[in-house]
Motif scaffolding. Structure first.
Motif, PDB file in Angstrom:
ATOM      1  N   LEU A  11       0.847  -1.189   0.000  1.00 24.40           N
ATOM      2  CA  LEU A  11       0.000   0.000   0.000  1.00 24.40           C
ATOM      3  C   LEU A  11       0.882   1.238   0.000  1.00 24.40           C
ATOM      4  O   LEU A  11       1.868   1.299   0.735  1.00 24.40           O
ATOM      5  CB  LEU A  11      -0.891   0.023   1.247  1.00 24.40           C
ATOM      6  CG  LEU A  11      -1.849  -1.150   1.419  1.00 24.40           C
ATOM      7  CD1 LEU A  11      -2.458  -1.128   2.805  1.00 24.40           C
ATOM      8  CD2 LEU A  11      -2.925  -1.100   0.366  1.00 24.40           C
ATOM      9  N   THR A  26      -2.010   7.138   6.726  1.00 23.95           N
ATOM     10  CA  THR A  26      -3.202   7.143   5.871  1.00 23.95           C
ATOM     11  C   THR A  26      -2.982   8.281   4.910  1.00 23.95           C
ATOM     12  O   THR A  26      -1.868   8.768   4.773  1.00 23.95           O
ATOM     13  CB  THR A  26      -4.536   7.375   6.645  1.00 23.95           C
ATOM     14  OG1 THR A  26      -4.488   8.638   7.268  1.00 23.95           O
ATOM     15  CG2 THR A  26      -4.833   6.284   7.631  1.00 23.95           C
ATOM     16  N   VAL A  35       0.002   1.268  12.805  1.00 24.09           N
ATOM     17  CA  VAL A  35       0.276  -0.101  12.377  1.00 24.09           C
ATOM     18  C   VAL A  35       1.553  -0.563  13.080  1.00 24.09           C
ATOM     19  O   VAL A  35       2.571   0.137  13.039  1.00 24.09           O
ATOM     20  CB  VAL A  35       0.468  -0.165  10.842  1.00 24.09           C
ATOM     21  CG1 VAL A  35       0.835  -1.563  10.401  1.00 24.09           C
ATOM     22  CG2 VAL A  35      -0.781   0.319  10.124  1.00 24.09           C
ATOM     23  N   CYS A  40       4.769  -5.218   9.654  1.00 22.73           N
ATOM     24  CA  CYS A  40       4.870  -4.662   8.306  1.00 22.73           C
ATOM     25  C   CYS A  40       6.315  -4.308   7.968  1.00 22.73           C
ATOM     26  O   CYS A  40       7.185  -4.286   8.825  1.00 22.73           O
ATOM     27  CB  CYS A  40       3.988  -3.424   8.172  1.00 22.73           C
ATOM     28  SG  CYS A  40       4.533  -2.006   9.155  1.00 22.73           S
ATOM     29  N   THR A  53       4.302  -2.877   3.185  1.00 22.91           N
ATOM     30  CA  THR A  53       3.918  -4.248   2.889  1.00 22.91           C
ATOM     31  C   THR A  53       3.428  -4.868   4.181  1.00 22.91           C
ATOM     32  O   THR A  53       4.129  -4.825   5.193  1.00 22.91           O
ATOM     33  CB  THR A  53       5.111  -5.049   2.337  1.00 22.91           C
ATOM     34  OG1 THR A  53       5.597  -4.391   1.165  1.00 22.91           O
ATOM     35  CG2 THR A  53       4.710  -6.470   1.991  1.00 22.91           C
ATOM     36  N   MET A  54       2.203  -5.406   4.140  1.00 22.66           N
ATOM     37  CA  MET A  54       1.603  -5.995   5.339  1.00 22.66           C
ATOM     38  C   MET A  54       0.695  -7.140   4.932  1.00 22.66           C
ATOM     39  O   MET A  54       0.270  -7.218   3.775  1.00 22.66           O
ATOM     40  CB  MET A  54       0.832  -4.946   6.129  1.00 22.66           C
ATOM     41  CG  MET A  54      -0.412  -4.433   5.461  1.00 22.66           C
ATOM     42  SD  MET A  54      -1.318  -3.190   6.423  1.00 22.66           S
ATOM     43  CE  MET A  54      -0.278  -1.757   6.209  1.00 22.66           C
ATOM     44  N   GLU A  56      -2.653  -9.191   4.374  1.00 24.62           N
ATOM     45  CA  GLU A  56      -3.984  -8.735   3.968  1.00 24.62           C
ATOM     46  C   GLU A  56      -4.921  -8.611   5.167  1.00 24.62           C
ATOM     47  O   GLU A  56      -5.701  -7.668   5.255  1.00 24.62           O
ATOM     48  CB  GLU A  56      -4.559  -9.696   2.938  1.00 24.62           C
ATOM     49  CG  GLU A  56      -5.866  -9.253   2.358  1.00 24.62           C
ATOM     50  CD  GLU A  56      -6.361 -10.149   1.243  1.00 24.62           C
ATOM     51  OE1 GLU A  56      -7.305  -9.741   0.566  1.00 24.62           O
ATOM     52  OE2 GLU A  56      -5.812 -11.255   1.050  1.00 24.62           O
ATOM     53  N   ALA A  59      -4.326  -5.251   6.835  1.00 23.94           N
ATOM     54  CA  ALA A  59      -4.865  -4.155   6.032  1.00 23.94           C
ATOM     55  C   ALA A  59      -6.383  -4.084   6.160  1.00 23.94           C
ATOM     56  O   ALA A  59      -6.953  -2.997   6.265  1.00 23.94           O
ATOM     57  CB  ALA A  59      -4.454  -4.314   4.585  1.00 23.94           C
ATOM     58  N   LYS A  62      -7.358  -2.770   9.712  1.00 19.29           N
ATOM     59  CA  LYS A  62      -7.073  -1.344   9.889  1.00 19.29           C
ATOM     60  C   LYS A  62      -7.885  -0.463   8.957  1.00 19.29           C
ATOM     61  O   LYS A  62      -7.801   0.764   9.004  1.00 19.29           O
ATOM     62  CB  LYS A  62      -5.575  -1.071   9.674  1.00 19.29           C
ATOM     63  CG  LYS A  62      -4.667  -1.750  10.689  1.00 19.29           C
ATOM     64  CD  LYS A  62      -4.884  -1.186  12.067  1.00 19.29           C
ATOM     65  CE  LYS A  62      -3.919  -1.776  13.074  1.00 19.29           C
ATOM     66  NZ  LYS A  62      -4.057  -1.156  14.399  1.00 19.29           N
ATOM     67  N   PHE A  64      -7.698  -0.293   5.571  1.00 17.26           N
ATOM     68  CA  PHE A  64      -7.012   0.175   4.362  1.00 17.26           C
ATOM     69  C   PHE A  64      -7.646  -0.392   3.098  1.00 17.26           C
ATOM     70  O   PHE A  64      -7.571   0.207   2.037  1.00 17.26           O
ATOM     71  CB  PHE A  64      -5.530  -0.200   4.393  1.00 17.26           C
ATOM     72  CG  PHE A  64      -4.739   0.531   5.436  1.00 17.26           C
ATOM     73  CD1 PHE A  64      -4.717   1.906   5.497  1.00 17.26           C
ATOM     74  CD2 PHE A  64      -3.998  -0.170   6.373  1.00 17.26           C
ATOM     75  CE1 PHE A  64      -3.991   2.591   6.457  1.00 17.26           C
ATOM     76  CE2 PHE A  64      -3.255   0.493   7.352  1.00 17.26           C
ATOM     77  CZ  PHE A  64      -3.250   1.869   7.383  1.00 17.26           C
ATOM     78  N   ILE A  65      -8.217  -1.589   3.208  1.00 17.17           N
ATOM     79  CA  ILE A  65      -8.866  -2.219   2.043  1.00 17.17           C
ATOM     80  C   ILE A  65     -10.230  -2.739   2.449  1.00 17.17           C
ATOM     81  O   ILE A  65     -10.539  -2.854   3.605  1.00 17.17           O
ATOM     82  CB  ILE A  65      -8.026  -3.372   1.424  1.00 17.17           C
ATOM     83  CG1 ILE A  65      -7.736  -4.460   2.459  1.00 17.17           C
ATOM     84  CG2 ILE A  65      -6.764  -2.828   0.834  1.00 17.17           C
ATOM     85  CD1 ILE A  65      -7.084  -5.682   1.871  1.00 17.17           C
TER      86      ILE A  65
END
Length: 65
Positions: A11, A26, A35, A40, A53-54, A56, A59, A62, A64-65
């Motif tokens: 991300l 963010t 995070v 990560c 990089t974390m 899924e 993410a 938190k 993010f996705i």
């Protein structure tokens, strides 16, 4: 047997703050998210941005996705 699919995602996020154990990121200061650095990897980019990089699951948890 595994599917061969990695559960890691990359991300690009704005870096707000960093401590010895966590990073806050963010695109919006009012919605900064911490995070754990232990979960990560982070690469700093120009302009206060980072590629993180974390897993899924992290993410998702938190937001993010």
């Amino acid at each position: 047997m595994t599917s061969g699919r990695s559960d890691l995602i990359d991300l690009t996020l704005a870096l707000h703050a960093i401590t010895g154990k966590a990073v806050s990121e963010t695109g919006d200061d009012s919605k900064a998210v911490w995070v754990p650095l232990s979960e990560c990897e982070m690469v700093k980019k120009p302009g206060g941005m980072v590629v993180v990089t974390m897993p899924e699951w992290l993410a998702l948890s938190k937001g993010f996705i």
